[in-house]
Design an enzyme around this catalytic site. Structure first.
Site, PDB file in Angstrom:
ATOM      1  N   ARG A   1       1.697  -2.413  -2.433  1.00 30.16           N
ATOM      2  CA  ARG A   1       1.045  -2.703  -3.719  1.00 30.16           C
ATOM      3  C   ARG A   1       1.882  -2.151  -4.869  1.00 30.16           C
ATOM      4  O   ARG A   1       2.903  -1.515  -4.637  1.00 30.16           O
ATOM      5  CB  ARG A   1      -0.378  -2.153  -3.778  1.00 30.16           C
ATOM      6  CG  ARG A   1      -0.502  -0.677  -3.580  1.00 30.16           C
ATOM      7  CD  ARG A   1      -1.905  -0.186  -3.887  1.00 30.16           C
ATOM      8  NE  ARG A   1      -2.899  -0.503  -2.870  1.00 30.16           N
ATOM      9  CZ  ARG A   1      -3.015   0.089  -1.682  1.00 30.16           C
ATOM     10  NH1 ARG A   1      -2.183   1.057  -1.349  1.00 30.16           N
ATOM     11  NH2 ARG A   1      -3.959  -0.229  -0.838  1.00 30.16           N
TER      12      ARG A   1
ATOM     13  N   ASP B   1       4.196   6.477   7.344  1.00 29.22           N
ATOM     14  CA  ASP B   1       3.816   7.645   6.559  1.00 29.22           C
ATOM     15  C   ASP B   1       5.110   8.377   6.246  1.00 29.22           C
ATOM     16  O   ASP B   1       5.718   8.980   7.137  1.00 29.22           O
ATOM     17  CB  ASP B   1       2.855   8.531   7.361  1.00 29.22           C
ATOM     18  CG  ASP B   1       2.626   9.878   6.691  1.00 29.22           C
ATOM     19  OD1 ASP B   1       3.061  10.062   5.537  1.00 29.22           O
ATOM     20  OD2 ASP B   1       2.008  10.759   7.332  1.00 29.22           O
ATOM     21  N   VAL B   2       5.548   8.302   4.998  1.00 26.04           N
ATOM     22  CA  VAL B   2       6.861   8.872   4.654  1.00 26.04           C
ATOM     23  C   VAL B   2       6.940  10.377   4.854  1.00 26.04           C
ATOM     24  O   VAL B   2       8.035  10.937   4.916  1.00 26.04           O
ATOM     25  CB  VAL B   2       7.290   8.518   3.198  1.00 26.04           C
ATOM     26  CG1 VAL B   2       7.580   7.039   3.044  1.00 26.04           C
ATOM     27  CG2 VAL B   2       6.272   9.010   2.177  1.00 26.04           C
TER      28      VAL B   2
ATOM     29  N   ASN C   1      10.197   4.475  -2.834  1.00 22.00           N
ATOM     30  CA  ASN C   1       9.242   4.170  -3.903  1.00 22.00           C
ATOM     31  C   ASN C   1       7.890   4.865  -3.721  1.00 22.00           C
ATOM     32  O   ASN C   1       7.236   5.186  -4.719  1.00 22.00           O
ATOM     33  CB  ASN C   1       9.042   2.644  -3.942  1.00 22.00           C
ATOM     34  CG  ASN C   1       7.812   2.231  -4.721  1.00 22.00           C
ATOM     35  OD1 ASN C   1       7.801   2.249  -5.953  1.00 22.00           O
ATOM     36  ND2 ASN C   1       6.737   1.875  -3.999  1.00 22.00           N
TER      37      ASN C   1
ATOM     38  N   TYR D   1       3.418  16.703 -10.650  1.00 18.11           N
ATOM     39  CA  TYR D   1       4.051  15.366 -10.612  1.00 18.11           C
ATOM     40  C   TYR D   1       5.381  15.391 -11.368  1.00 18.11           C
ATOM     41  O   TYR D   1       6.405  14.910 -10.874  1.00 18.11           O
ATOM     42  CB  TYR D   1       3.082  14.350 -11.226  1.00 18.11           C
ATOM     43  CG  TYR D   1       3.585  12.918 -11.223  1.00 18.11           C
ATOM     44  CD1 TYR D   1       3.561  12.151 -10.066  1.00 18.11           C
ATOM     45  CD2 TYR D   1       4.063  12.321 -12.400  1.00 18.11           C
ATOM     46  CE1 TYR D   1       4.007  10.830 -10.066  1.00 18.11           C
ATOM     47  CE2 TYR D   1       4.507  11.007 -12.412  1.00 18.11           C
ATOM     48  CZ  TYR D   1       4.482  10.265 -11.239  1.00 18.11           C
ATOM     49  OH  TYR D   1       4.931   8.962 -11.248  1.00 18.11           O
TER      50      TYR D   1
ATOM     51  N   THR E   1      -0.383  -0.244 -12.919  1.00 17.96           N
ATOM     52  CA  THR E   1      -0.739  -0.158 -11.501  1.00 17.96           C
ATOM     53  C   THR E   1      -1.903   0.821 -11.371  1.00 17.96           C
ATOM     54  O   THR E   1      -2.240   1.534 -12.319  1.00 17.96           O
ATOM     55  CB  THR E   1       0.432   0.368 -10.637  1.00 17.96           C
ATOM     56  OG1 THR E   1       0.592   1.753 -10.899  1.00 17.96           O
ATOM     57  CG2 THR E   1       1.731  -0.378 -10.898  1.00 17.96           C
TER      58      THR E   1
HETATM   59  N1  LIG Z   1       2.431   3.465 -12.180  1.00 20.25           N
HETATM   60  C1  LIG Z   1       3.123   4.196 -13.040  1.00 20.25           C
HETATM   61  O1  LIG Z   1       2.724   4.375 -14.195  1.00 20.25           O
HETATM   62  C2  LIG Z   1       4.451   4.774 -12.622  1.00 20.25           C
HETATM   63  C3  LIG Z   1       5.326   5.205 -13.638  1.00 20.25           C
HETATM   64  C4  LIG Z   1       6.545   5.776 -13.268  1.00 20.25           C
HETATM   65  C5  LIG Z   1       6.866   5.912 -11.918  1.00 20.25           C
HETATM   66  N2  LIG Z   1       5.988   5.494 -10.965  1.00 20.25           N
HETATM   67  C6  LIG Z   1       6.361   5.692  -9.556  1.00 20.25           C
HETATM   68  O2  LIG Z   1       6.436   4.428  -8.919  1.00 20.25           O
HETATM   69  C7  LIG Z   1       6.143   4.570  -7.525  1.00 20.25           C
HETATM   70  C8  LIG Z   1       5.106   3.556  -7.108  1.00 20.25           C
HETATM   71  O3  LIG Z   1       3.919   3.787  -7.872  1.00 20.25           O
HETATM   72  P1  LIG Z   1       2.799   2.678  -8.087  1.00 20.25           P
HETATM   73  O4  LIG Z   1       2.343   2.798  -9.489  1.00 20.25           O
HETATM   74  O5  LIG Z   1       3.228   1.378  -7.576  1.00 20.25           O
HETATM   75  O6  LIG Z   1       1.647   3.288  -7.143  1.00 20.25           O
HETATM   76  P2  LIG Z   1       0.541   2.534  -6.244  1.00 20.25           P
HETATM   77  O7  LIG Z   1      -0.485   3.563  -5.970  1.00 20.25           O
HETATM   78  O8  LIG Z   1       0.136   1.255  -6.876  1.00 20.25           O
HETATM   79  O9  LIG Z   1       1.360   2.182  -4.902  1.00 20.25           O
HETATM   80  C9  LIG Z   1       1.912   3.214  -4.119  1.00 20.25           C
HETATM   81  C10 LIG Z   1       1.998   2.760  -2.675  1.00 20.25           C
HETATM   82  O10 LIG Z   1       2.537   3.877  -1.909  1.00 20.25           O
HETATM   83  C11 LIG Z   1       1.816   3.993  -0.697  1.00 20.25           C
HETATM   84  N3  LIG Z   1       1.884   5.352  -0.166  1.00 20.25           N
HETATM   85  C12 LIG Z   1       1.250   6.469  -0.641  1.00 20.25           C
HETATM   86  N4  LIG Z   1       1.491   7.509   0.158  1.00 20.25           N
HETATM   87  C13 LIG Z   1       2.303   7.064   1.150  1.00 20.25           C
HETATM   88  C14 LIG Z   1       2.884   7.678   2.288  1.00 20.25           C
HETATM   89  N5  LIG Z   1       2.652   8.972   2.595  1.00 20.25           N
HETATM   90  N6  LIG Z   1       3.671   6.918   3.098  1.00 20.25           N
HETATM   91  C15 LIG Z   1       3.878   5.606   2.822  1.00 20.25           C
HETATM   92  N7  LIG Z   1       3.320   4.974   1.783  1.00 20.25           N
HETATM   93  C16 LIG Z   1       2.548   5.698   0.948  1.00 20.25           C
HETATM   94  C17 LIG Z   1       0.392   3.588  -1.067  1.00 20.25           C
HETATM   95  O11 LIG Z   1      -0.351   3.169   0.098  1.00 20.25           O
HETATM   96  C18 LIG Z   1       0.639   2.429  -2.052  1.00 20.25           C
HETATM   97  O12 LIG Z   1       0.667   1.181  -1.387  1.00 20.25           O
HETATM   98  C19 LIG Z   1       5.710   6.031  -7.340  1.00 20.25           C
HETATM   99  O13 LIG Z   1       6.792   6.802  -6.861  1.00 20.25           O
HETATM  100  C20 LIG Z   1       5.342   6.460  -8.741  1.00 20.25           C
HETATM  101  O14 LIG Z   1       5.454   7.842  -8.925  1.00 20.25           O
HETATM  102  C21 LIG Z   1       4.801   4.923 -11.284  1.00 20.25           C
END
Ligand SMILES: NC(=O)c1ccc[n+]([C@@H]2O[C@H](COP(=O)([O-])OP(=O)(O)OC[C@H]3O[C@@H](n4cnc5c(N)ncnc54)[C@H](O)[C@@H]3O)[C@@H](O)[C@H]2O)c1
Length: 290
Positions: free
Chosen positions: A20, A64-65, A91, A156, A191
């Site tokens: 996602r 699970d990373v 990611n 974070y 997201t």
């Molecule tokens: N959304 C934001 O505003 C934003 C901004 C900057 C950076 N990011 C970074 O982008 C990346 C993705 O974020 P997003 O917004 O898409 O989040 P999200 O919550 O929409 O998706 C994250 C996905 O990671 C998976 N996940 C969580 N823990 C896990 C684990 N232990 N092993 C495997 N998979 C796991 C979840 O199941 C999910 O499908 C993250 O690293 C986040 O820090 C997000």
């Protein structure tokens, strides 16, 4: 003279947390370039559904990373089924909003394990697989929070600063090997992870598709720093030359100090999911959210 973009057709990529959000947008954008993608996600059902949507032989597997031997076994399985790893996108990540003095140890550990230790492990594994072949691209998804700070995001922010430091060091280690490194620094995105968090002033909320497009461009013509939206680059450049008190005033002016005042109810569903992430799903918080 600008370099001509490389074709990604037929390459093999792994996207962690690709079921996602930003990871899914990255997987879709890679598949459009002809890349065969292995999506690894805690949510195995969503991972296989996301991969099925891509077609082209892409696969979705449970991952699970934070389970490092399991992460290594996942990469072995991907290479056995799809061929050598060309693009590794670290990611998967979670974000908890809380003042540090109120944060539980479980929440701190979980963010360190998912956002940092797993990125170190994924990077290390990719180096070991790519260096002998003299080719490959490692992409680490950091954040604007890797260069800036905000109250309510201390742990974070610490993990994302560390991911940038890691990526800069690894870039230096890989110089001349044929393996590229990119670090992606998005502002708040549309997201679930950023649900309920107030918008920043001057920087619009970016879409996962915009982040994916900028990332693909940096893989096709290798580039280290990727800001999304792009104007963050200029804002951060300006911030870096200002004295600290001015820089902090600009940051407050952009609304960063309001993050800590985020309405917890607006984030309850997301934080319940994040709290259920490995390691050590937090049953108390899950019950609270129910
Ligand atoms: N959304 C934001 O505003 C934003 C901004 C900057 C950076 N990011 C970074 O982008 C990346 C993705 O974020 P997003 O917004 O898409 O989040 P999200 O919550 O929409 O998706 C994250 C996905 O990671 C998976 N996940 C969580 N823990 C896990 C684990 N232990 N092993 C495997 N998979 C796991 C979840 O199941 C999910 O499908 C993250 O690293 C986040 O820090 C997000």
């Amino acid at each position: 003279m600008s370099k001509s973009p490389r074709s990604l057709s037929g390459k093999v990529a792994v996207v962690t947390g690709g079921a996602r959000g930003i990871g899914q947008a990255l997987a879709r954008a890679l598949a459009r370039e002809g890349v065969v993608v292995a999506i690894g996600d805690l949510d195995a059902g969503a991972a296989s559904a996301a991969a099925a949507e891509l077609g082209n032989g892409s696969i979705g597997l449970a991952l699970d990373v934070t389970d490092r031997p399991g992460f290594t076994a996942f990469l072995d399985e991907v290479e056995r089924r799809l061929g050598p790893l060309d693009i590794m996108i670290n990611n998967a990540g979670i974000m908890m909003v809380t003042p540090l003095d109120e944060e539980t140890d479980a929440s701190i550990t979980r963010q360190l394990e998912i956002n940092l230790h797993a990125v170190i492990h994924g990077t290390q594994e990719a180096m070991r697989r790519m260096k002998p072949r003299g080719t490959g691209h490692i992409v680490n998804i950091a954040s604007l929070a890797g260069r800036a700070a905000a109250p309510g995001l201390a742990t974070y922010v610490a993990t994302k600063h560390a991911v940038i430091g890691l990526s800069e060091s690894v870039r230096a280690e890989l110089r001349g090997t044929g393996v590229e490194v990119t670090v992606v620094m998005p502002g708040f995105a549309k997201t679930e992870l950023a649900s309920g968090v107030p918008d920043l002033r001057m920087v619009k909320r970016v879409t996962p598709e915009e982040i994916a497009a900028s990332t693909i461009a940096a893989i096709k013509v290798p580039r280290f720093d990727v800001w999304a939206p792009r104007r963050l680059s200029a804002i951060m450049w300006l911030g870096a030359v200002l004295p600290r008190t001015w820089r902090e005033a600009v940051s407050r002016g952009m609304n960063s100090n309001r993050v800590v005042a985020t309405d917890p109810r607006a984030r309850a569903a997301y934080e319940a999911r994040a709290n259920a992430s490995a390691p050590g799903a937090d049953e108390v918080l899950l019950e609270d959210a129910a």
